[in-house]
Design a protein around this motif. Structure first.
Motif, PDB file in Angstrom:
ATOM      1  N   VAL A 179       0.940  -1.194   0.071  1.00  0.00           N
ATOM      2  CA  VAL A 179      -0.028   0.009  -0.080  1.00  0.00           C
ATOM      3  C   VAL A 179       0.947   1.237  -0.078  1.00  0.00           C
ATOM      4  N   LYS A 180       1.997   1.146   0.629  1.00  0.00           N
ATOM      5  CA  LYS A 180       2.894   2.418   0.403  1.00  0.00           C
ATOM      6  C   LYS A 180       3.406   2.600  -0.697  1.00  0.00           C
ATOM      7  N   ALA A 181       3.752   1.270  -1.447  1.00  0.00           N
ATOM      8  CA  ALA A 181       4.203   1.660  -2.762  1.00  0.00           C
ATOM      9  C   ALA A 181       3.342   2.097  -3.968  1.00  0.00           C
ATOM     10  N   LEU A 182       2.154   1.712  -3.617  1.00  0.00           N
ATOM     11  CA  LEU A 182       0.843   2.180  -4.356  1.00  0.00           C
ATOM     12  C   LEU A 182       0.661   3.889  -4.179  1.00  0.00           C
ATOM     13  N   LEU A 183       0.837   4.209  -3.081  1.00  0.00           N
ATOM     14  CA  LEU A 183       0.408   5.512  -2.750  1.00  0.00           C
ATOM     15  C   LEU A 183       1.609   6.455  -3.428  1.00  0.00           C
ATOM     16  N   GLN A 184       2.837   5.856  -3.524  1.00  0.00           N
ATOM     17  CA  GLN A 184       3.771   6.592  -4.252  1.00  0.00           C
ATOM     18  C   GLN A 184       3.488   6.733  -5.778  1.00  0.00           C
ATOM     19  N   LEU A 185       2.885   5.777  -6.332  1.00  0.00           N
ATOM     20  CA  LEU A 185       2.585   5.590  -7.543  1.00  0.00           C
ATOM     21  C   LEU A 185       1.291   6.445  -7.901  1.00  0.00           C
ATOM     22  N   PRO A 195      -8.552   5.967  -3.685  1.00  0.00           N
ATOM     23  CA  PRO A 195      -9.033   6.293  -2.077  1.00  0.00           C
ATOM     24  C   PRO A 195      -9.058   4.949  -1.231  1.00  0.00           C
ATOM     25  N   ILE A 196      -9.179   3.836  -1.870  1.00  0.00           N
ATOM     26  CA  ILE A 196      -9.227   2.438  -0.703  1.00  0.00           C
ATOM     27  C   ILE A 196      -7.885   2.560  -0.371  1.00  0.00           C
ATOM     28  N   CYS A 197      -6.906   2.451  -1.366  1.00  0.00           N
ATOM     29  CA  CYS A 197      -5.493   2.321  -0.710  1.00  0.00           C
ATOM     30  C   CYS A 197      -5.232   3.421   0.460  1.00  0.00           C
ATOM     31  N   GLN A 198      -5.699   4.606  -0.123  1.00  0.00           N
ATOM     32  CA  GLN A 198      -5.513   5.753   0.925  1.00  0.00           C
ATOM     33  C   GLN A 198      -6.049   5.459   2.149  1.00  0.00           C
ATOM     34  N   ALA A 199      -7.123   4.995   2.250  1.00  0.00           N
ATOM     35  CA  ALA A 199      -8.132   4.485   3.348  1.00  0.00           C
ATOM     36  C   ALA A 199      -7.110   3.371   4.342  1.00  0.00           C
ATOM     37  N   ILE A 233      -3.530   1.540   8.785  1.00  0.00           N
ATOM     38  CA  ILE A 233      -2.333   0.792   9.240  1.00  0.00           C
ATOM     39  C   ILE A 233      -0.983   1.799   9.491  1.00  0.00           C
ATOM     40  N   TRP A 234      -0.782   2.660   8.732  1.00  0.00           N
ATOM     41  CA  TRP A 234       0.226   3.414   9.172  1.00  0.00           C
ATOM     42  C   TRP A 234       0.154   4.899   9.606  1.00  0.00           C
ATOM     43  N   ALA A 285      -2.650   5.394  12.081  1.00  0.00           N
ATOM     44  CA  ALA A 285      -3.447   4.989  13.095  1.00  0.00           C
ATOM     45  C   ALA A 285      -4.815   5.939  12.983  1.00  0.00           C
ATOM     46  N   GLN A 286      -5.461   5.902  12.024  1.00  0.00           N
ATOM     47  CA  GLN A 286      -6.649   6.343  11.851  1.00  0.00           C
ATOM     48  C   GLN A 286      -7.715   5.259  12.090  1.00  0.00           C
ATOM     49  N   ASP A 287      -9.034   6.021  12.475  1.00  0.00           N
ATOM     50  CA  ASP A 287      -9.690   4.775  13.085  1.00  0.00           C
ATOM     51  C   ASP A 287     -10.418   4.193  11.704  1.00  0.00           C
ATOM     52  N   ALA A 288     -10.521   2.756  11.676  1.00  0.00           N
ATOM     53  CA  ALA A 288     -10.927   2.043  10.558  1.00  0.00           C
ATOM     54  C   ALA A 288     -12.390   2.365  10.176  1.00  0.00           C
ATOM     55  N   ARG A 289     -13.282   2.170  11.389  1.00  0.00           N
ATOM     56  CA  ARG A 289     -14.723   2.563  10.991  1.00  0.00           C
ATOM     57  C   ARG A 289     -14.992   3.600  10.086  1.00  0.00           C
TER      58      ARG A 289
END
Lengths: 320, 320
Positions: free
Chosen positions: A273-279, A288-292, A297-298, A300-304
């Protein structure tokens, strides 16, 4: 053919078992200190299969390389660059390498065939083996369809001709970029699926499939690949195994993460997911899904909150 | 708004419950002889929900039509033509009808909005409501995303504006043909999924998703729709509910069929597959998965043989 498999984890040891079953001369290499290797050496079995005696085991990389016409690599994606450097110090000219893992380099966003070829200064061919398939099923002869892709159709065909069977039916891939990005990205969608399961929103996995394929297709297109590749076996075709199966490491990791349950180690999708955000930044494509998933994960945002925001945004046209 | 729901099965009764919850004046109509209607009348509940007293129940179709600005229809797809004839004998000019079922006319392959409009000689609007969502989830406020589509964006927006909520988030559809074909066809893919489950080949559901979307996309394109609609919520987005959920009627029917277990009645997909094969011939588009499902259900072919043949054909390029 003479085939060496480098890496003796679940998938590597299966590849050796499978290639041996197809009648090839097979050598399976593992690192000296590797627990998987020690266990195979002592017992010739792991949790999934028994290794026939006709499969040679070695921890000598020179020996494994010297033997093989075809070399399968099945190690952690993030270790590929240093491993390729090591291989480049050996005599590997004219051999064919098949990368059998799914991921992207976390620090650069680079595809694995690119990472590999950046470190190899000898004339070699490289291909990938992607698509769905559970080791648990294959060892019971439950069939599936997978994909071989490379930039050289003759290499693709050579691998398919020698490894296809009633159990694994291969398609020829025709979009190496799309298949590499797609195969890596499905692990991130798998983590998102696990998070939905953990939060009690499993029924949103339908919307996840529809929106997930769409954002990865946008990225592949922006990078110069064919967006339809994402809807093939390498990405969408792997959702059964990744988004729904109880065996999926990435799905289980996502579920454990949102439930604050212990997990053995970060799943591959957490690096991807970090690699995808670079791309995403490089190619100016919103994911948006990768961002969420990344923010949970990285950061500490609330998942729900993140996932509900994702699926419950204000009304809009579906195609946007 | 004043809303009548025609049909009081699982989905129709849910629609009345949901529209009532959004603050509308709701009337739920059921046939006199219908067991569902009798049960609701006596107990005001069914297996999924309790009907608030503010929802009127009636078996008088004239009354239901007279009241409503917006009419939802949730009956069996194969009964729509005769039901539309009946409606056309009433004063329905300028009302908006929303078809809330998924299917195609078995005898003609015709889409439901076409079947409906062929029988209505008065100026009315017609829209469809498709996409994923389990009644079991919605009544517990577990959210999902769905689609409203019609040939008139103002009608689409009117319905979305009045029915959207935190529980059901609507997208505006922009391809009525694609969404109707896609929503109907997912039931056939659901039957195929159940057959795979029943035969112990659940892991082939990954390949099924990839190949299933592709063949339906080909059909939609040939018919003049947008092939990408198939990858949206109306078809692919409904696979969680249809291909994987234990609640799916079509999946359960496919599973029971191949196991020679009793089933209550033919699932909707069993009719839809016949309609799809009509379209396959009409538009000259191959539909191998539909063909296989049809041959098993209607031509007594062996399911294992048909499905293995389907997925295990000789090697080829994935895009073909």
């Amino acid at each position: 053919m003479k085939i060496s498999i480098l890496g003796c984890g679940r998938w590597g040891s299966f590849l050796s078992w499978y290639a041996n079953k197809q009648g090839h001369e097979v050598l399976l290499w593992g690192r000296d200190a590797s627990q998987n290797y020690e266990k195979l050496l002592q017992t010739r079995k792991n949790d999934y299969l028994d290794l026939p005696l006709s499969i040679q085991l070695t921890n000598n990389l020179d020996e494994a390389i010297a033997l093989a016409e075809l070399v399968f690599i099945a190690i952690s994606a993030q270790e590929l660059r240093s491993f390729a450097k090591q291989l480049n110090s050996m005599k590997i000219a004219n051999k064919t390498f098949v990368l059998c893992m799914k991921g992207l380099e976390m620090s650069s966003g680079e595809r694995l065939t690119r990472v590999f070829m950046e470190e190899i200064q000898q004339p070699v061919d490289v291909a990938i083996w992607v698509g769905p398939g559970h080791v648990q099923d294959f060892v019971q002869d439950i069939p599936n369809c997978m994909v071989i892709d490379s930039d050289n159709i003759n290499i693709t065909k050579l691998i398919v001709d020698n490894l296809g069977s009633e159990t694994i039916r291969f398609y020829y891939g025709e979009d190496l970029l799309g298949n590499e990005i797609g195969a890596a990205a499905k692990n991130v969608i798998g983590i998102a699926a696990g998070m939905l399961d953990g939060l009690g929103y499993s029924s949103l996995k339908g919307a996840l499939m529809s929106r997930g394929t769409k954002e990865i297709a946008r990225l592949v297109k922006a990078m110069g690949g064919d967006e339809m590749t994402v809807y093939g076996l390498g990405h969408l075709g792997d959702y059964e195994a990744t988004v729904f199966s109880k065996h999926s490491h990435n799905r289980r990791f996502g579920e454990a993460f949102v439930k604050n349950e212990p997990f053995e180690k970060l799943a591959e999708g957490a690096a991807t997911v970090k690699a995808l955000l670079q791309l995403s930044a490089q190619y100016d494509v919103e994911l948006p899904i990768c961002q969420a998933v990344n923010s949970v994960i990285w950061e500490a945002q609330d998942a729900r909150e993140q996932l509900i925001k994702l699926f419950m945004r204000p009304v809009k046209f579906e195609r946007i």
